[in-house]
Design a protein around this motif. Sequence first.
Motif, short mmCIF file in Angstrom:
data_model
loop_
_atom_site.label_atom_id
_atom_site.label_comp_id
_atom_site.label_asym_id
_atom_site.label_seq_id
_atom_site.Cartn_x
_atom_site.Cartn_y
_atom_site.Cartn_z
N LEU A 62 -16.50 7.73 -6.68
CA LEU A 62 -16.83 7.58 -5.27
C LEU A 62 -17.06 8.98 -4.71
O LEU A 62 -16.12 9.69 -4.37
N PHE A 63 -18.33 9.35 -4.67
CA PHE A 63 -18.68 10.72 -4.36
C PHE A 63 -18.36 11.05 -2.91
O PHE A 63 -18.28 10.17 -2.04
N ASP A 64 -18.18 12.35 -2.65
CA ASP A 64 -17.93 12.83 -1.29
C ASP A 64 -19.06 12.33 -0.38
O ASP A 64 -20.23 12.57 -0.65
N GLY A 105 -10.99 3.82 -19.43
CA GLY A 105 -11.87 4.90 -19.02
C GLY A 105 -11.22 6.25 -19.20
O GLY A 105 -10.07 6.38 -19.65
N THR A 106 -11.96 7.30 -18.85
CA THR A 106 -11.37 8.65 -18.81
C THR A 106 -10.56 8.80 -17.53
O THR A 106 -9.39 9.18 -17.56
N VAL A 107 -11.17 8.49 -16.39
CA VAL A 107 -10.47 8.35 -15.11
C VAL A 107 -10.88 7.00 -14.55
O VAL A 107 -12.07 6.71 -14.44
N GLY A 108 -9.92 6.19 -14.17
CA GLY A 108 -10.27 4.87 -13.64
C GLY A 108 -11.17 4.99 -12.43
O GLY A 108 -12.29 4.46 -12.41
N ILE A 109 -10.70 5.71 -11.40
CA ILE A 109 -11.48 5.94 -10.18
C ILE A 109 -11.32 7.39 -9.77
O ILE A 109 -10.19 7.91 -9.71
N VAL A 110 -12.44 8.05 -9.47
CA VAL A 110 -12.42 9.35 -8.79
C VAL A 110 -12.87 9.12 -7.36
O VAL A 110 -13.95 8.57 -7.12
N SER A 111 -12.04 9.53 -6.40
CA SER A 111 -12.37 9.38 -4.98
C SER A 111 -12.37 10.77 -4.35
O SER A 111 -11.33 11.42 -4.26
N ASP A 112 -13.56 11.22 -3.93
CA ASP A 112 -13.72 12.58 -3.41
C ASP A 112 -14.00 12.57 -1.92
O ASP A 112 -14.89 11.85 -1.44
N GLY A 113 -13.26 13.40 -1.17
CA GLY A 113 -13.57 13.65 0.23
C GLY A 113 -13.26 12.51 1.17
O GLY A 113 -12.62 11.53 0.82
N ASN A 114 -13.69 12.69 2.43
CA ASN A 114 -13.51 11.71 3.51
C ASN A 114 -12.03 11.49 3.84
O ASN A 114 -11.61 10.38 4.13
N ALA A 115 -11.26 12.57 3.83
CA ALA A 115 -9.82 12.44 4.09
C ALA A 115 -9.52 11.90 5.48
O ALA A 115 -8.56 11.15 5.67
N ALA A 116 -10.32 12.29 6.45
CA ALA A 116 -10.03 11.90 7.83
C ALA A 116 -10.82 10.69 8.29
O ALA A 116 -10.89 10.40 9.48
N ALA A 117 -11.39 9.94 7.34
CA ALA A 117 -12.19 8.77 7.70
C ALA A 117 -11.35 7.76 8.48
O ALA A 117 -10.19 7.50 8.13
N THR A 118 -11.92 7.21 9.56
CA THR A 118 -11.21 6.21 10.36
C THR A 118 -10.88 5.00 9.49
O THR A 118 -9.74 4.50 9.50
N ASP A 119 -11.87 4.53 8.76
CA ASP A 119 -11.65 3.48 7.76
C ASP A 119 -11.51 4.18 6.42
O ASP A 119 -12.36 5.01 6.04
N ASP A 120 -10.46 3.84 5.68
CA ASP A 120 -10.20 4.55 4.43
C ASP A 120 -11.42 4.52 3.52
O ASP A 120 -12.15 3.52 3.44
N LYS A 121 -11.63 5.62 2.84
CA LYS A 121 -12.76 5.71 1.92
C LYS A 121 -12.66 4.65 0.84
O LYS A 121 -13.66 4.04 0.46
N LEU A 122 -11.45 4.40 0.33
CA LEU A 122 -11.23 3.39 -0.70
C LEU A 122 -10.06 2.51 -0.31
O LEU A 122 -8.96 3.02 -0.04
N THR A 123 -10.28 1.22 -0.29
CA THR A 123 -9.20 0.24 -0.19
C THR A 123 -9.21 -0.57 -1.47
O THR A 123 -10.21 -1.20 -1.81
#
Length: 523
Positions: free
Chosen positions: A278-280, A295-313
């Motif tokens: 999940l790219f920035d 996998g090597t990494v199940g999920i990579v979640s980059d950036g959007n720390a201050a997003a009103t709605d979470d980047k990943l739920t």
Amino acid sequence: MKRILYFLLTISILVFWSSCRKDFDFSPSTGNLTFSKDTIYLDTVFTNIGSSTYNLKVYNRSDEDISIPTVRLSQGEASNYRLNVDGLPGKEFQNVELLANDSLFIFVETTADIQTLAQNSLEFLYTDAIEFDSGANLQKVELVTLIKDAVFIYPDRDNTTGVIETLTFDANGDGTPDETTLQGRFLEDSELTFTNEKPYVIYGYAAVDEGDVLTIEAGARVHFHANSGLLVTNNASLKVNGAPSNDQDLLENEVIFESDRLEPVFSDVPGQWETIWLFDGSIDNDINYATIKNGTVGIVSDGNAAATDDKLTITNSQIYNSSNYGILARGSSVRGENLVINNSGQSSFAGIFGGKYNFTHCTLANYWNNSFRQFPSVLVNNFFTDENGIDNGVDLIEANFNNCIIFGNDNPEVILDDIDNGTLFNFKFTNCLIRFQDSNNNFPQDQYNFNNETLYDDCIFNSDPDFKLPFENKLMIGDNSAAIDEGDPLFLITTDILGTNRTFTPGEGPDLGAYQHVTFDED
């Protein structure tokens, strides 16, 4: 003279000895061969994708050297199977010699096009046989393979140069497209819904372009070749809409992400593909009822720390057998509920470079035993180290773990790494079962003061969660679990990951983790 006599004597002995040998007097076989197996199951393969190599051992149990007149495939040259007999490839072999009380290896592979076998069929059971000799001496070993149809997604290759297509997109957020070294291509509009009609097999990275939404329906199966993955770019989203399953072995309604190696021997091998990235700049990514494995990494979640709605739920989902991390969040925002992560080569969850993270009724465990593990089940920090080796602070806005189990086969299973330069480092564990022992007081008491209720509220340390089979990714808790009734109803998720109601006695709480406890079968 002595040299001449010695030479003549040596030659005479060799001639006499060779004239007495019968090692090379081969008799025709009489149908008395024995085999290491009577049927070779080549397991399941995708159409037009080669299988693994399987072997058959052929024994001559008699005291005579024999010659097998023919070893061949029943379908001859038309067969989709391939043989290698004692190092020689082919589909038919003549006069195969086998010494007394000896054996030979036969190796078998297959590649088949399902459309030439059964048009419009989603799967086909393809069979043949290896025949030894003929007539009254005929012996057979059956060959069986299940061929599955699939939707294949792969980058273009230049026929002249052989160069494989790579992705170009705004990788650094400056508004300008950047050429990358990631082999892959963007999904077409017609490919933005993955259904459960056929499996999907991805080579390279399948990318979701800016503004697009990839929707994956309940029951879909997504398979990745080596060095492949899924990439969600700026202002793009991933929606995984799995549903509860009746059969916890088949998981018929879950969405499953795994390797394209379907043989049972690969079913739990970590690191067979790359990651869901999940790219920035990607937004509103939702994953519900999914299994992500190997996998090597199940999920990579980059950036959007201050997003009103979470980047990943991510909810009601499982991540297993990641060779590095289950979820690697870098300055990101992640919400997890009824989430199970286990068996990761580093951390099951790592929230680094600050960010915002909230986990409720999650089982974040790590029973990795394939190699040395450097990091704990849960790792959180608030800085990054630049190219000059200097640590730079990034706010950890919050990291809250409520009604969770954080455990594993190492100690400790939580590391809180604060740069301590005024950068925010906000965290709290509420009603969690945690493995953490600090007998030698090696850890700073500000982060690890377990008596500080503003940081650790009603937590339990080092008591047995009573997992069913943690090394086999079965993290259900049993009747003897220390997690029973220890949850805070304030953070209640009304059903567990299996859809079981989280009922509890008034005055007590729900069970911790993603599962309500069960009585284990004695088998």
